[in-house]
Design a protein around this motif. Structure first.
Motif, short mmCIF file in Angstrom:
data_model
loop_
_atom_site.label_atom_id
_atom_site.label_comp_id
_atom_site.label_asym_id
_atom_site.label_seq_id
_atom_site.Cartn_x
_atom_site.Cartn_y
_atom_site.Cartn_z
N ALA A 112 -0.45 14.04 -8.97
CA ALA A 112 0.70 13.49 -9.71
C ALA A 112 1.18 12.19 -9.07
CB ALA A 112 1.83 14.51 -9.76
N ALA A 113 1.27 12.17 -7.75
CA ALA A 113 1.69 10.96 -7.05
C ALA A 113 0.64 9.86 -7.18
CB ALA A 113 1.95 11.26 -5.57
N LEU A 114 -0.63 10.23 -7.12
CA LEU A 114 -1.71 9.27 -7.29
C LEU A 114 -1.67 8.63 -8.67
CD1 LEU A 114 -4.36 7.98 -6.23
CD2 LEU A 114 -5.57 9.99 -7.13
N LYS A 115 -1.46 9.43 -9.70
CA LYS A 115 -1.36 8.91 -11.07
C LYS A 115 -0.20 7.93 -11.20
CE LYS A 115 -3.39 12.74 -13.73
NZ LYS A 115 -3.08 13.85 -14.68
N TYR A 116 0.94 8.29 -10.60
CA TYR A 116 2.10 7.42 -10.67
C TYR A 116 1.80 6.05 -10.06
CZ TYR A 116 6.62 5.36 -9.58
OH TYR A 116 7.66 4.48 -9.47
N CYS A 117 1.31 6.05 -8.82
CA CYS A 117 1.06 4.78 -8.12
C CYS A 117 -0.02 3.96 -8.82
CB CYS A 117 0.66 5.06 -6.67
SG CYS A 117 2.04 5.61 -5.66
N ASN A 118 -0.98 4.63 -9.40
CA ASN A 118 -2.05 3.93 -10.10
C ASN A 118 -1.54 3.19 -11.33
OD1 ASN A 118 -4.97 3.46 -10.04
ND2 ASN A 118 -5.03 4.61 -11.97
N SER A 119 -0.36 3.58 -11.82
CA SER A 119 0.20 2.98 -13.03
C SER A 119 1.19 1.84 -12.75
CB SER A 119 0.91 4.06 -13.86
OG SER A 119 2.11 4.48 -13.21
N VAL B 255 0.85 -1.20 0.00
CA VAL B 255 0.00 0.00 0.00
C VAL B 255 0.88 1.24 0.00
CG1 VAL B 255 -1.84 1.24 1.21
CG2 VAL B 255 -1.76 -1.28 1.30
N ALA B 256 0.67 2.11 -0.98
CA ALA B 256 1.47 3.33 -1.13
C ALA B 256 0.96 4.41 -0.18
CB ALA B 256 1.41 3.82 -2.57
N HIS B 257 1.74 4.68 0.86
CA HIS B 257 1.38 5.65 1.90
C HIS B 257 1.45 7.08 1.37
CE1 HIS B 257 2.52 7.92 5.73
NE2 HIS B 257 1.32 7.45 5.98
N ARG B 258 0.41 7.85 1.62
CA ARG B 258 0.32 9.24 1.13
C ARG B 258 0.58 9.29 -0.38
NH1 ARG B 258 3.44 12.87 5.76
NH2 ARG B 258 3.03 11.47 7.50
N CYS B 259 0.01 8.33 -1.07
CA CYS B 259 0.16 8.20 -2.54
C CYS B 259 1.59 7.88 -2.96
CB CYS B 259 -0.35 9.45 -3.27
SG CYS B 259 -2.10 9.78 -3.03
N GLY B 260 2.35 7.25 -2.08
CA GLY B 260 3.69 6.80 -2.45
C GLY B 260 4.58 7.90 -3.00
N PRO C 148 7.12 1.90 -2.08
CA PRO C 148 6.62 0.61 -2.54
C PRO C 148 7.63 -0.18 -3.36
CG PRO C 148 4.98 2.33 -2.89
CD PRO C 148 6.23 3.02 -2.46
N SER C 149 8.48 0.50 -4.12
CA SER C 149 9.45 -0.19 -4.98
C SER C 149 10.43 -1.01 -4.14
CB SER C 149 10.22 0.81 -5.84
OG SER C 149 10.91 1.74 -5.03
N LEU D 88 7.34 9.34 -2.20
CA LEU D 88 8.80 9.23 -2.33
C LEU D 88 9.19 8.50 -3.61
CD1 LEU D 88 10.01 8.51 1.32
CD2 LEU D 88 10.04 10.66 0.06
N ASP D 89 8.49 7.39 -3.90
CA ASP D 89 8.74 6.71 -5.17
C ASP D 89 8.35 7.59 -6.35
OD1 ASP D 89 9.81 4.44 -4.11
OD2 ASP D 89 8.25 3.08 -4.83
N ALA D 90 7.24 8.26 -6.22
CA ALA D 90 6.74 9.10 -7.32
C ALA D 90 7.58 10.36 -7.51
CB ALA D 90 5.28 9.50 -7.04
#
Length: 254
Positions: A24-31, A7-12, A243-244, A14-16
């Motif tokens: 922008a972070a939400l779009k990244y994690c969704n992909s 689960v990507a915390h706060r829309c992940g 998440p990565s 750091l990875d994004a």
């Protein structure tokens, strides 16, 4: 194959490499294929806007302000000055991104005794229904809030967040929460993870562990849990800013 949910915390963020809780972070994690769920934080402003933002209090003009006492515009003006980006409402985020993952929504306001808390959960429920979001999980540190949300939607998956301080100062109350059948998942802070405690939780619930920030922390959790993790891996959720990295560690042991 059995696997734990990532689960990507706060829309992940750091990875994004984007601002936390942002579109922008939400779009990244969704992909990203290996991300199973995306967590975001919801607060209610004075003018009844559900803002996707983590902190209940902010420092404006050297004064601590409660977000619930600010209008969305006041909060957004402060945020834009600090980050050169605008905040988003939950409605804006759900309109912009067609979410394919499980959406984890943390209700950030306090106990049910405050009217604004009732309004928050009712408005979140309406937004999810309006945007036809099917795969969701509602998280909160307040059992009362989760019980109230259950009355709005008895089919909703609920997750009780348990902090280390709440466990230490009211262990008996937390023990009783473990047997609340309305709640499907108990989320514990990584510092609370012991084999004995997690085995007890797994008797009645799935277990989420928050918030993993690096490889060392993930490896430490696996070492502590040992065979308990391998036996029940599909009952675990790992809430993480990276998440990565969690995916890499889990892939090595699967």
């Amino acid at each position: 194959m059995k696997k734990s949910l990532i689960v990507a915390h706060r829309c992940g963020y750091l990875d994004a490499q984007e601002l936390e809780n942002s579109i922008a972070a939400l779009k990244y994690c969704n992909s990203i294929d290996y991300i199973d769920g995306i967590e975001l934080d919801c607060l209610l402003t004075k003018d009844k806007k559900i803002v996707v933002f983590h902190d209940s209090f902010v420092l404006i003009d050297e004064k601590v302000k409660n977000v619930s006492k600010l209008s969305f515009q006041e909060l957004d003006d402060w945020y834009y000055e600090k980050n050169h980006r605008h905040l988003n409402t939950l409605d804006e985020m759900l309109k912009t991104v067609s979410i394919s993952k499980i959406l984890f929504i943390e209700l950030k306001n306090g106990l049910l005794k405050d009217d604004i808390d009732r309004e928050l959960l009712e408005l979140v429920h309406k937004e999810l229904k309006k945007h036809k979001i099917k795969k969701t999980k509602i998280l909160c540190f307040s059992e009362k809030m989760l019980n109230a949300y259950y009355k709005l939607n008895k089919k909703e998956s609920l997750c009780l967040l348990v902090s280390k301080s709440s466990y230490l100062y009211n262990a008996k109350l937390i023990y009783n929460m473990y047997f609340n059948k309305k709640i499907s998942t108990i989320a514990i802070h990584k510092s609370m993870v012991t084999k004995k405690r997690v085995k007890k939780l797994l008797q009645n619930h799935n277990v989420a562990i928050y918030t993993i920030k690096n490889k060392k922390e993930m490896e430490k959790i696996l070492t502590i849990l040992d065979e308990v993790y391998y036996q029940y891996k599909d009952k675990f959720m790992i809430i993480t800013n990276v998440p990565s990295i969690v995916n890499l560690v889990l892939n090595k042991i699967n």
